[in-house]
Design an enzyme around this catalytic site. Structure first.
Site, PDB file in Angstrom:
ATOM      1  N   ARG A  11     -67.204 -72.067  53.532  1.00 45.81           N
ATOM      2  CA  ARG A  11     -68.505 -72.041  52.914  1.00 45.81           C
ATOM      3  C   ARG A  11     -69.537 -71.403  53.730  1.00 45.81           C
ATOM      4  O   ARG A  11     -70.617 -70.708  53.068  1.00 45.81           O
ATOM      5  CB  ARG A  11     -68.885 -73.450  52.382  1.00 45.81           C
ATOM      6  CG  ARG A  11     -68.374 -73.968  51.479  1.00 45.81           C
ATOM      7  CD  ARG A  11     -68.730 -75.455  51.145  1.00 45.81           C
ATOM      8  NE  ARG A  11     -67.865 -75.903  49.767  1.00 45.81           N
ATOM      9  CZ  ARG A  11     -67.648 -77.227  49.516  1.00 45.81           C
ATOM     10  NH1 ARG A  11     -68.386 -78.140  50.286  1.00 45.81           N
ATOM     11  NH2 ARG A  11     -67.217 -77.448  48.511  1.00 45.81           N
TER      12      ARG A  11
ATOM     13  N   HIS B  99     -74.409 -75.556  50.495  1.00 45.73           N
ATOM     14  CA  HIS B  99     -73.246 -75.246  49.483  1.00 45.73           C
ATOM     15  C   HIS B  99     -73.761 -73.744  48.913  1.00 45.73           C
ATOM     16  O   HIS B  99     -74.758 -73.322  48.610  1.00 45.73           O
ATOM     17  CB  HIS B  99     -73.112 -75.984  48.171  1.00 45.73           C
ATOM     18  CG  HIS B  99     -72.111 -75.945  47.527  1.00 45.73           C
ATOM     19  ND1 HIS B  99     -71.693 -74.919  46.631  1.00 45.73           N
ATOM     20  CD2 HIS B  99     -70.828 -76.661  47.578  1.00 45.73           C
ATOM     21  CE1 HIS B  99     -70.685 -74.957  46.389  1.00 45.73           C
ATOM     22  NE2 HIS B  99     -70.139 -75.874  46.466  1.00 45.73           N
TER      23      HIS B  99
ATOM     24  N   GLU C 245     -59.892 -73.948  46.751  1.00 42.03           N
ATOM     25  CA  GLU C 245     -61.248 -73.929  47.058  1.00 42.03           C
ATOM     26  C   GLU C 245     -61.607 -73.023  48.071  1.00 42.03           C
ATOM     27  O   GLU C 245     -60.495 -72.773  48.854  1.00 42.03           O
ATOM     28  CB  GLU C 245     -61.845 -75.022  47.260  1.00 42.03           C
ATOM     29  CG  GLU C 245     -62.167 -75.907  45.834  1.00 42.03           C
ATOM     30  CD  GLU C 245     -62.875 -77.339  45.895  1.00 42.03           C
ATOM     31  OE1 GLU C 245     -63.439 -77.627  47.046  1.00 42.03           O
ATOM     32  OE2 GLU C 245     -63.142 -77.868  44.798  1.00 42.03           O
TER      33      GLU C 245
ATOM     34  N   HIS D 225     -76.246 -79.132  51.410  1.00 39.77           N
ATOM     35  CA  HIS D 225     -75.098 -79.745  50.873  1.00 39.77           C
ATOM     36  C   HIS D 225     -74.615 -81.043  51.594  1.00 39.77           C
ATOM     37  O   HIS D 225     -74.506 -82.227  51.080  1.00 39.77           O
ATOM     38  CB  HIS D 225     -74.250 -78.838  50.476  1.00 39.77           C
ATOM     39  CG  HIS D 225     -73.006 -79.565  49.820  1.00 39.77           C
ATOM     40  ND1 HIS D 225     -73.094 -80.241  48.425  1.00 39.77           N
ATOM     41  CD2 HIS D 225     -71.692 -79.526  49.890  1.00 39.77           C
ATOM     42  CE1 HIS D 225     -72.006 -80.462  48.173  1.00 39.77           C
ATOM     43  NE2 HIS D 225     -70.879 -80.312  48.661  1.00 39.77           N
TER      44      HIS D 225
ATOM     45  N   LEU E 260     -64.188 -86.280  50.503  1.00 38.06           N
ATOM     46  CA  LEU E 260     -63.560 -87.386  49.980  1.00 38.06           C
ATOM     47  C   LEU E 260     -62.448 -87.882  50.634  1.00 38.06           C
ATOM     48  O   LEU E 260     -62.117 -89.273  50.665  1.00 38.06           O
ATOM     49  CB  LEU E 260     -63.244 -87.255  48.506  1.00 38.06           C
ATOM     50  CG  LEU E 260     -64.442 -86.976  47.473  1.00 38.06           C
ATOM     51  CD1 LEU E 260     -64.064 -86.513  46.260  1.00 38.06           C
ATOM     52  CD2 LEU E 260     -65.265 -88.124  47.440  1.00 38.06           C
TER      53      LEU E 260
ATOM     54  N   ARG F 272     -67.589 -77.875  57.446  1.00 33.63           N
ATOM     55  CA  ARG F 272     -66.369 -78.936  56.683  1.00 33.63           C
ATOM     56  C   ARG F 272     -65.625 -77.793  55.519  1.00 33.63           C
ATOM     57  O   ARG F 272     -66.243 -76.975  54.952  1.00 33.63           O
ATOM     58  CB  ARG F 272     -67.298 -79.683  55.741  1.00 33.63           C
ATOM     59  CG  ARG F 272     -66.503 -80.622  54.795  1.00 33.63           C
ATOM     60  CD  ARG F 272     -67.284 -81.657  53.963  1.00 33.63           C
ATOM     61  NE  ARG F 272     -67.929 -80.885  53.135  1.00 33.63           N
ATOM     62  CZ  ARG F 272     -67.691 -81.032  51.626  1.00 33.63           C
ATOM     63  NH1 ARG F 272     -66.885 -81.847  51.321  1.00 33.63           N
ATOM     64  NH2 ARG F 272     -68.683 -80.507  50.783  1.00 33.63           N
TER      65      ARG F 272
END
Length: 557
Positions: A297, A248, A127, A358, A399, A393
């Site tokens: 991002r 996001h 990602e 987000h 998570l 982030r």
């Protein structure tokens, strides 16, 4: 110090007692609860809706950890520090990346089933911001749902773990020494308890998730109204980095008037090779960053926003037509179904996308064991600021952060319990009654707060735009106070409590954002377009004063 502010609410009509009360039922909260139970502590989980209705179940992409051949925690550390743009706590990140792989193995032992290849090894993808394939996923693009399923199953199988669903947390209770001694909450007509009550506990853990509902368009579920951060501020805790809200880049665009929770198009789609294009099919990320569509991002969200401005449109496109039907159906079944439900077929046409609120990189300030600045109050998951994320982030670190720091909180509580440092606490009733009641806005204020925040403190910010937001929020607060003076206050109920929480966290966010006079990570100021390390490579600490003012103070360098 005693709690100086509280939500206007009826006095508790019932009381329950436990050792540890955990607020929130995502990956962070349930991991704490399961681990303190192993130490023999009683635990109670309070959650706002059903047990699996939080943000964890919506996580599509996966969980990042150095599990693959050739990957190392040091490489994961390096990618995280780059994404955080100089504001990560390096030791916190080191904790995350070194303890992360074992935490994922613990999750697997709990019952989470990740996607595996023909060789039996966990499949890994990439990602944005990651230089290696290190994202473990489940069900193609349903990782959060699988993690939530496994943890909820484990929690429900423990008869010693009490659950209270459909409950909105209100405020912290403390003892005479200012140590957390429980909380007040409102149970929404479900279960054996109803109305406002109190839970007395030896320690309180906040794992309430994010505050995305402070904006009009967000990937967050409707329950993400910043309740934990608002409670912490009213309790006198420090919060930090609130100005860093990650938008996001690829959220399904449903039209100019779409509001509330919007469908996410996972970063993993770009990780597998989808391209960002404008209406003419031009790949505008080429040349913007070495990783193109897989840049961090904040960079991608800014590039999309700039392209939309340049072309005078309100959305761009994500093109994955070259995947073919088979790959869409196997790798991204959830996204495929969602798009088709909205009349878009990614197999044959590009997906319209636009950035939306987000993830909150900031939150309640904690130390490496999850302790906040209020004794006995812990925080983990998105509601906390551990120092891992910095100004932006890194994808799929959330998570993992919830897992790792939840385990650390449980270990700290276990150690305190075994050292007899978790005695029963007596609530300082007089102090609780003396706390200043917060006037409640009318329920319709929620939409106005969201409109103000999106218009003036969204992806693009400036002193003038944020001044407009701050003035609008102040007017809502003044109106709530005036209604109290006129003896026409808003009724204390879920809608007005949520509006009060959104008003507080929105005001705290814009206060911090207006103070940070630079562009860094996901805080993008048009009037200060450059990063300024000399003055701003430090955190802003925001507190609520006894008089009700929000103050953001730069951390000493």
């Amino acid at each position: 110090m005693p709690v100086t502010h509280r939500l206007t609410a009826p006095a508790p009509g019932w009381t329950a007692t436990t050792d540890i009360v955990v607020v929130g039922s995502g990956v962070a909260g349930l991991t704490v609860a399961l681990n303190v139970r192993k130490a023999g502590l009683r635990a109670m989980v309070v959650t706002k809706a059903m047990l699996d209705d939080g943000s964890t179940r919506w996580a599509q992409g996966g969980i990042a950890a150095a599990l693959g051949e050739g990957d190392t925690p040091e490489q994961h550390l390096a990618d995280t520090l780059v994404a955080g743009v100089g504001l990560c706590d390096e030791e916190a990140v080191r904790t995350l990346v070194t303890e992360g792989p074992e935490a994922v193995r613990h999750l697997i032992a709990t019952g989470a089933a990740f996607d595996r290849g023909d060789d039996g090894e966990i499949q890994l993808t990439r990602e944005g911001g990651h230089h290696r394939r290190r994202i473990a996923h489940a069900g193609g693009d349903a990782t959060g749902a699988e993690i939530s399923r496994a943890l909820v199953t484990a929690v429900r199988s423990d008869p010693g773990l009490e659950l209270i669903e459909h409950a909105l947390v209100l405020d912290l209770l403390t003892d005479a020494d200012g140590h957390a001694a429980g909380l007040t909450l409102h149970v929404m007509g479900e279960g054996q308890r109803d109305g406002v009550g109190a839970i007395r506990a030896r320690a309180v853990v906040l794992a309430t998730g994010g505050m995305g509902q402070v904006y009009s368009a967000t990937t967050n579920p409707a329950v993400s109204t910043g309740d934990g951060v608002a409670l912490a501020l009213r309790a006198g805790a420090e919060v930090t980095d609130l100005e860093f809200v990650q938008f996001h880049p690829t959220v399904l665009w449903l039209g100019p008037d779409a509001e509330g929770q919007q469908p996410l198009v996972s970063e993993a789609v770009r990780g597998e090779g989808a391209h960002l294009v404008d209406g003419d099919g031009t790949r505008f990320m080429l040349g913007q960053h070495e990783l193109a569509e897989l840049a961090p991002r904040d960079i991608v969200a800014k590039a999309i926003t700039q392209r939309m401005r340049l072309l005078g449109t309100d959305h761009m496109y994500l093109d994955g037509r070259h995947f073919g039907a088979g790959m869409w159906e196997e790798r991204f079944p959830t996204i495929l179904a969602t798009c088709r439900a909205h009349g878009i077929d990614p197999v044959t046409e590009p997906i319209p996308i636009a950035p939306a609120a987000h993830y909150a990189s900031g939150g309640i300030r904690t130390d490496p064991t999850g302790r906040t600045t209020v004794p006995g109050l812990y925080a983990c998951g998105e509601v906390a600021c551990t120092g891992v994320h910095g100004a932006n982030r890194l994808a799929s670190n959330s998570l993992l952060e919830g897992l790792v720091f939840a385990e650390r909180i449980a270990a700290d509580l276990t150690a305190r319990h075994r050292a007899d440092e978790l005695p029963e606490r007596s609530v300082d009733v007089a102090a609780a009654r003396a706390a200043r009641p917060v006037p409640l806005p009318a329920p319709e204020a929620r939409a106005e707060i969201q409109r103000l925040m999106s218009r003036g403190t969204g992806v693009l910010r400036s002193a003038s735009s944020m001044a407009g937001t701050a003035a609008g929020l102040a007017l809502i607060a003044e109106q709530a106070l005036a209604h109290v003076a006129e003896e026409k206050p808003a009724d204390p109920r879920v809608e007005t409590w949520e509006a009060a929480n959104l008003l507080l966290v929105g005001t705290a966010l814009v206060t911090a954002a207006a103070r940070r006079a630079e562009t860094r990570g996901c805080h993008w100021r048009e009037d200060f377009p450059e990063r300024d390390d000399a003055h701003w490579q430090r955190h802003l600490i925001t507190t609520l004063t006894a008089s009700g003012d929000l103050v953001s103070t730069p951390e000493e360098q």
